[in-house]
Design a protein around this motif. Structure first.
Motif, PDB file in Angstrom:
ATOM      1  N   HIS A 144       0.831  -1.210   0.000  1.00  0.00           N
ATOM      2  CA  HIS A 144       0.000   0.000   0.000  1.00  0.00           C
ATOM      3  C   HIS A 144       0.866   1.262   0.000  1.00  0.00           C
ATOM      4  N   LEU A 145       1.974   1.241   0.734  1.00  0.00           N
ATOM      5  CA  LEU A 145       2.873   2.410   0.748  1.00  0.00           C
ATOM      6  C   LEU A 145       3.492   2.634  -0.628  1.00  0.00           C
ATOM      7  N   GLN A 146       3.876   1.555  -1.291  1.00  0.00           N
ATOM      8  CA  GLN A 146       4.440   1.687  -2.632  1.00  0.00           C
ATOM      9  C   GLN A 146       3.396   2.215  -3.622  1.00  0.00           C
ATOM     10  N   GLU A 147       2.169   1.750  -3.472  1.00  0.00           N
ATOM     11  CA  GLU A 147       1.096   2.236  -4.343  1.00  0.00           C
ATOM     12  C   GLU A 147       0.822   3.714  -4.088  1.00  0.00           C
ATOM     13  N   LEU A 148       0.894   4.128  -2.811  1.00  0.00           N
ATOM     14  CA  LEU A 148       0.720   5.538  -2.473  1.00  0.00           C
ATOM     15  C   LEU A 148       1.823   6.379  -3.111  1.00  0.00           C
ATOM     16  N   ALA A 149       3.073   5.930  -3.005  1.00  0.00           N
ATOM     17  CA  ALA A 149       4.194   6.673  -3.592  1.00  0.00           C
ATOM     18  C   ALA A 149       4.029   6.814  -5.103  1.00  0.00           C
ATOM     19  N   GLN A 150       3.625   5.724  -5.755  1.00  0.00           N
ATOM     20  CA  GLN A 150       3.438   5.780  -7.208  1.00  0.00           C
ATOM     21  C   GLN A 150       2.298   6.725  -7.578  1.00  0.00           C
ATOM     22  N   ALA A 151       1.238   6.718  -6.765  1.00  0.00           N
ATOM     23  CA  ALA A 151       0.109   7.614  -7.038  1.00  0.00           C
ATOM     24  C   ALA A 151       0.510   9.073  -6.869  1.00  0.00           C
ATOM     25  N   LEU A 152       1.355   9.357  -5.876  1.00  0.00           N
ATOM     26  CA  LEU A 152       1.832  10.728  -5.680  1.00  0.00           C
ATOM     27  C   LEU A 152       2.630  11.197  -6.877  1.00  0.00           C
ATOM     28  N   VAL A 153       3.525  10.352  -7.378  1.00  0.00           N
ATOM     29  CA  VAL A 153       4.362  10.724  -8.524  1.00  0.00           C
ATOM     30  C   VAL A 153       3.523  10.880  -9.792  1.00  0.00           C
ATOM     31  N   ALA A 154       2.481  10.071  -9.886  1.00  0.00           N
ATOM     32  CA  ALA A 154       1.618  10.152 -11.063  1.00  0.00           C
ATOM     33  C   ALA A 154       0.685  11.362 -11.014  1.00  0.00           C
ATOM     34  N   GLY A 155       0.652  12.051  -9.868  1.00  0.00           N
ATOM     35  CA  GLY A 155      -0.220  13.222  -9.765  1.00  0.00           C
ATOM     36  C   GLY A 155      -1.696  12.866  -9.726  1.00  0.00           C
ATOM     37  N   GLU A 156      -2.034  11.762  -9.056  1.00  0.00           N
ATOM     38  CA  GLU A 156      -3.439  11.350  -8.957  1.00  0.00           C
ATOM     39  C   GLU A 156      -4.253  12.416  -8.207  1.00  0.00           C
ATOM     40  N   PRO A 157      -5.573  12.451  -8.440  1.00  0.00           N
ATOM     41  CA  PRO A 157      -6.429  13.431  -7.746  1.00  0.00           C
ATOM     42  C   PRO A 157      -6.357  13.285  -6.232  1.00  0.00           C
ATOM     43  N   ALA A 158      -6.702  14.354  -5.522  1.00  0.00           N
ATOM     44  CA  ALA A 158      -6.580  14.390  -4.065  1.00  0.00           C
ATOM     45  C   ALA A 158      -7.376  13.267  -3.407  1.00  0.00           C
ATOM     46  N   HIS A 159      -8.605  12.988  -3.888  1.00  0.00           N
ATOM     47  CA  HIS A 159      -9.411  11.966  -3.221  1.00  0.00           C
ATOM     48  C   HIS A 159      -8.788  10.579  -3.379  1.00  0.00           C
ATOM     49  N   VAL A 160      -8.109  10.338  -4.493  1.00  0.00           N
ATOM     50  CA  VAL A 160      -7.420   9.059  -4.683  1.00  0.00           C
ATOM     51  C   VAL A 160      -6.241   8.945  -3.722  1.00  0.00           C
ATOM     52  N   LEU A 161      -5.483  10.034  -3.593  1.00  0.00           N
ATOM     53  CA  LEU A 161      -4.322  10.027  -2.700  1.00  0.00           C
ATOM     54  C   LEU A 161      -4.756   9.866  -1.242  1.00  0.00           C
ATOM     55  N   GLN A 162      -5.849  10.509  -0.859  1.00  0.00           N
ATOM     56  CA  GLN A 162      -6.354  10.359   0.508  1.00  0.00           C
ATOM     57  C   GLN A 162      -6.722   8.911   0.788  1.00  0.00           C
ATOM     58  N   THR A 163      -7.371   8.262  -0.177  1.00  0.00           N
ATOM     59  CA  THR A 163      -7.760   6.859  -0.017  1.00  0.00           C
ATOM     60  C   THR A 163      -6.532   5.962   0.099  1.00  0.00           C
ATOM     61  N   ARG A 164      -5.539   6.224  -0.753  1.00  0.00           N
ATOM     62  CA  ARG A 164      -4.298   5.435  -0.696  1.00  0.00           C
ATOM     63  C   ARG A 164      -3.616   5.591   0.663  1.00  0.00           C
ATOM     64  N   ALA A 165      -3.606   6.808   1.174  1.00  0.00           N
ATOM     65  CA  ALA A 165      -2.968   7.061   2.478  1.00  0.00           C
ATOM     66  C   ALA A 165      -3.697   6.305   3.585  1.00  0.00           C
ATOM     67  N   GLU A 166      -5.020   6.275   3.541  1.00  0.00           N
ATOM     68  CA  GLU A 166      -5.793   5.552   4.553  1.00  0.00           C
ATOM     69  C   GLU A 166      -5.540   4.054   4.464  1.00  0.00           C
ATOM     70  N   GLN A 167      -5.477   3.526   3.253  1.00  0.00           N
ATOM     71  CA  GLN A 167      -5.210   2.098   3.084  1.00  0.00           C
ATOM     72  C   GLN A 167      -3.850   1.718   3.655  1.00  0.00           C
ATOM     73  N   ALA A 168      -2.874   2.610   3.500  1.00  0.00           N
ATOM     74  CA  ALA A 168      -1.511   2.340   3.971  1.00  0.00           C
ATOM     75  C   ALA A 168      -1.319   2.700   5.441  1.00  0.00           C
ATOM     76  N   GLU A 169      -2.382   3.208   6.091  1.00  0.00           N
ATOM     77  CA  GLU A 169      -2.294   3.670   7.483  1.00  0.00           C
ATOM     78  C   GLU A 169      -1.156   4.683   7.625  1.00  0.00           C
TER      79      GLU A 169
END
Length: 401
Positions: free
Chosen positions: A170-195
């Protein structure tokens, strides 16, 4: 040296020994739960109310499985024990999922073994069993508890390992989403999944993977690492470090001393992509000529000037066209003199000092440049164009695109 406990799977007690023990099981379970509640505070609340009744039944079932195991003639000795081991394994996994260590559970096993043996021994003594039988029985009880404890330890360890792998993914997916410039709601969800608790800002650092392996342990625990962030530069990785600004930024520079690292700007965590893009760009522009720790803030002009490589090439070709007829060393000397003349606003002594030549040499070269450019060296638009054209080295040579 303590002898190994007997294999509980291979031992059988006579039916006349087991029958009175089974009859007293409910009271033994009550006494066991009471002792665990008193001696293991972590379970006092859990054993209260309806949950306590369920646990009491679970204790009875565990002891009942033990008696089935030691009184079944001829059947598969592993079957009844495996059921109990599966339950203990699941209990260990449940403790890990709840965020608790094994300390309380293992303490409960120890208390349970002691109290249940005390109560069961009293029953055996009351029925007139010989001392040798009671001694064998004691060894079997503790061997059984040891097996249950080992199963719980294994379940706890497996759950932690599985949870760790899932969180790492989940942390790796969050990092990749940040670099890809995903929308804020996607990044928030990724952060919650990764605790992962978002910081105010993230700063990108590009450095060799071998250095990242030990540097990351000295940084904020929320630091993210980008796998294969820069495929065109093998052996390099990017870290996203929470809030290394203000007083902590110089500390970060000291920490990286001795390494080939590029430190980007601090950006709101949802905009970390821009910090990553900056470090990669500055690395491309400056790494070969500037070893050590680079601060992207010191190279903003180069980043701006080279933002549109095609436009820069066209501007350079147009601005340096008057020098197209000059060749070799002569062209290079005129070019460095023109660049210094622009930077020092025409102050001949300063130009001579920078180039380590005589002021008369500067005068001669500038005379030649005025021949080539004419009055254009006095026009603000041309001065600006030449300044931009010469702001960064031209890898292709004078006037090349």
């Amino acid at each position: 040296m303590r002898e190994p406990l007997r294999d509980v799977r291979s031992y059988r007690l006579p039916e006349e020994v087991v029958a009175p023990l089974l009859h007293g099981l409910p009271e033994v379970a009550v006494q066991t739960i009471a002792a665990i509640t008193m001696e293991v505070p972590a379970y006092a609340e859990a054993f209260a109310g309806e949950l306590g009744h369920k646990i009491e039944r679970a204790v009875q079932a565990a002891l009942g499985t033990f008696f089935k195991l030691v009184s079944r003639p001829g059947a598969d000795p592993g079957t009844p024990l495996q059921s109990a081991l599966d339950g203990a394994y699941a209990l260990g996994r449940g403790e890990a999922r709840s965020g608790r260590s094994l300390d309380a559970l293992l303490a409960a096993y120890r208390v349970g073994a002691r109290v249940s043996w005390r109560e069961l021994a009293a029953i055996s003594v009351g029925t007139g069993q010989p001392a040798s039988t009671i001694a064998d029985f004691a060894e079997l009880v503790f061997a059984y508890i040891d097996e249950l404890s080992a199963a719980s330890v294994a379940g706890h360890a497996d759950e932690l390992a599985a949870t760790g792998r899932i969180r790492l993914r989940h942390l790796q997916e969050l990092a990749q989403a940040l670099v890809a410039g995903e929308p804020a709601h996607v990044l928030q969800t990724r952060a919650e999944q990764a605790e992962w608790t978002p910081p105010q800002t993230l700063t990108a650092i590009m450095l060799p993977e071998r250095a990242a392996r030990w540097v990351i342990d000295l940084l904020d625990r929320r630091t993210l690492q980008l796998a294969d962030a820069v495929p065109e530069v093998p052996g390099m990785t990017v870290l996203l470090v929470p809030d290394p600004q203000g007083a902590s930024r110089p500390t970060l520079f000291r920490l990286l001393t001795g390494h080939s690292a590029t430190i980007g700007p601090a950006r709101p965590w949802l905009e970390a992509q821009t910090s990553v893009a900056r470090v990669i760009r500055v690395h491309e522009l400056c790494r070969s000529s500037a070893p050590g720790v680079l601060d992207t803030e010191d190279h903003l002009a180069s980043v701006v000037v080279t933002a549109d490589q095609g436009a820069l090439a066209d501007l350079r070709a147009r601005a340096l066209a008057p020098l197209a007829g000059e060749k070799g060393a002569a062209a290079a000397k005129l070019l460095e003199t023109l660049r210094s003349w622009l930077l020092h606003h025409g102050r001949r002594e300063d130009v001579a000092a920078e180039l380590f030549v005589h002021p008369q040499t500067v005068r001669y070269r500038m005379a030649r440049l005025r021949e080539l450019y004419g009055d254009r060296l006095k026009e603000p638009e041309w001065v600006l164009a030449l300044t931009i054209a010469l702001a960064v080295p031209d890898p292709g040579g004078v006037g090349s695109g």
